[in-house]
Design an enzyme around this catalytic site. Structure first.
Site, PDB file in Angstrom:
ATOM      1  N   TYR A 269       4.415  -2.483  20.512  1.00  0.00           N
ATOM      2  CA  TYR A 269       3.275  -2.633  19.608  1.00  0.00           C
ATOM      3  C   TYR A 269       2.025  -3.035  20.383  1.00  0.00           C
ATOM      4  CZ  TYR A 269       6.398  -2.290  15.549  1.00  0.00           C
ATOM      5  OH  TYR A 269       7.309  -1.861  14.604  1.00  0.00           O
TER       6      TYR A 269
ATOM      7  N   PRO B   4       6.333  -0.230   3.479  1.00  0.00           N
ATOM      8  CA  PRO B   4       6.642  -0.386   2.048  1.00  0.00           C
ATOM      9  C   PRO B   4       5.443  -0.230   1.123  1.00  0.00           C
ATOM     10  CG  PRO B   4       6.504  -2.538   3.087  1.00  0.00           C
ATOM     11  CD  PRO B   4       6.424  -1.525   4.194  1.00  0.00           C
ATOM     12  N   LEU B   5       4.239  -0.440   1.637  1.00  0.00           N
ATOM     13  CA  LEU B   5       3.042  -0.298   0.809  1.00  0.00           C
ATOM     14  C   LEU B   5       2.493   1.121   0.843  1.00  0.00           C
ATOM     15  CD1 LEU B   5       1.262  -3.668   1.654  1.00  0.00           C
ATOM     16  CD2 LEU B   5       2.173  -2.995  -0.575  1.00  0.00           C
ATOM     17  N   ALA B   6       3.191   2.019   1.556  1.00  0.00           N
ATOM     18  CA  ALA B   6       2.809   3.440   1.600  1.00  0.00           C
ATOM     19  C   ALA B   6       1.345   3.624   2.008  1.00  0.00           C
ATOM     20  CB  ALA B   6       3.091   4.112   0.258  1.00  0.00           C
TER      21      ALA B   6
ATOM     22  N   GLY C 226      -5.311   1.006  -3.909  1.00  0.00           N
ATOM     23  CA  GLY C 226      -6.733   0.947  -3.659  1.00  0.00           C
ATOM     24  C   GLY C 226      -7.284   1.902  -2.618  1.00  0.00           C
TER      25      GLY C 226
ATOM     26  N   THR D 289      -8.585  10.931  -2.075  1.00  0.00           N
ATOM     27  CA  THR D 289      -9.114  12.272  -1.843  1.00  0.00           C
ATOM     28  C   THR D 289      -8.028  13.180  -1.278  1.00  0.00           C
ATOM     29  OG1 THR D 289     -11.252  11.284  -1.325  1.00  0.00           O
ATOM     30  CG2 THR D 289     -10.937  13.597  -0.709  1.00  0.00           C
TER      31      THR D 289
END
Length: 324
Positions: free
Chosen positions: A62, A232-234, A240, A244
């Site tokens: 990372y 997990p939050l895609a 929010g 587009t």
């Protein structure tokens, strides 16, 4: 609330994990860590601690190791913090270098060297959990077992697991490794539905289109292996992020998430994470943002649960078609 598998292994982990992949700036190993990066990392960890997160996920690659260095500064700034948290890191991915191409490496020496590097960058004497990052086609399970035995005996690593692996690969490794595997980290989210579709489409032609390893979810549940979800939050598409050029299923699902959030007095992030955590497998989301507002927006996910009807409404909306 039902305990998650890691807690059943005696590891007092929170139900959410903060993924530290974005700490330290860009992925150029020659790019320096700035004071702004250190402040950003400190703020992210404090936000995570504020909402009850005590587990932090790293990998040696990372930001070319800088993420772990930033986290080391956080630990040094807060004496006693190390003993209060669960630190997890990964190894096994090697980027292109003078020795060869982008590749995976589960050789004994590489695992041992990687852990020494991880501990040095983190400024700690041990990892709570070490994961093998991505399957190595040349994996020798006896080499892995030897490396794990040495790491355990030396006190450098307390528990072991894998990432992005199917049940067959885990079974092969587990046959040779004395220590039980406690984690399997896979991409699962309201957008990445393969972990559900592999069961939904049993005995159907659509099953051929699914790449999620069949039987892995059930195997991990039977073996008490913690299923962790990366992404997990895609990437925020339901909470929010501008939509587009997104397909209608994404737009409709984002609207449904916002509707449920309003009805329950919760954030969109909490709804998206709760959808994963409502699953009886006890999935542990690894949230990848270091934006403090978004981290704090996840606070309610650990206590919020959806009804069966709400859960299925989101599932069907995301898949964009009726169930068979």
């Amino acid at each position: 609330m039902k305990t998650i598998p890691l807690q059943q292994h005696g590891i007092p982990a929170s139900q959410l994990v903060l993924g530290c992949m974005r700490m330290g700036g860009d992925w150029d190993k020659n790019s320096p860590i700035t004071d702004a990066h250190y402040k950003e990392g400190q703020a992210a960890v404090e936000a995570a601690l504020d909402i009850g997160i005590n587990m932090f996920d790293h990998a040696d690659i990372y930001t070319a190791g800088k993420a772990e260095q930033v986290f080391s500064r956080v630990l040094s700034n807060q004496p006693g913090l190390r003993e209060k948290i669960i630190l997890q890191s990964k190894c096994g991915i090697r980027f292109e270098d003078e020795q060869g191409p982008h590749r995976f490496d589960f050789s004994e020496q590489h695992i041992l060297n990687s852990v020494d590097g991880i501990l040095n960058r983190l400024g700690t004497e041990y990892l709570d959990i070490l994961l093998l990052h991505r399957p190595d086609a040349l994996m020798d399970p006896e080499e892995v077992a030897s490396a794990f035995h040495k790491l355990k005996a030396s006190g450098k690593v307390r528990h072991f697991g894998v990432s992005n692996m199917g049940q067959g690969q885990i079974k092969l490794l587990q046959r040779y490794c004395e220590e039980p595997f406690v984690v399997n980290q896979l991409e699962m989210s309201l957008r990445k539905l393969g972990f559900l579709e592999v069961g939904t489409h049993i005995n159907q032609e659509e099953a051929k289109q699914n790449v999620f390893p069949e039987g892995t979810l059930e195997f991990c549940r039977m073996e008490n292996i913690q299923l962790q979800s990366w992404g997990p939050l895609a990437q925020g598409i339901y909470s929010g992020r501008p939509l587009t050029d997104q397909p209608e299923s994404v737009v409709k699902t984002a609207e449904l998430v916002q509707q449920l959030a309003k009805e329950k007095g919760a954030t969109a992030e909490a709804i998206v994470l709760s959808w994963l955590m409502t699953h009886p497998a006890g999935i542990q989301p690894v949230i990848g943002t270091i934006n403090t507002d978004r981290i704090r927006a996840c606070r309610e996910a650990a206590t919020l649960r959806l009804t069966r009807e709400e859960w299925y409404s989101l599932y069907i909306s995301s898949r964009g078609r009726k169930l068979p």
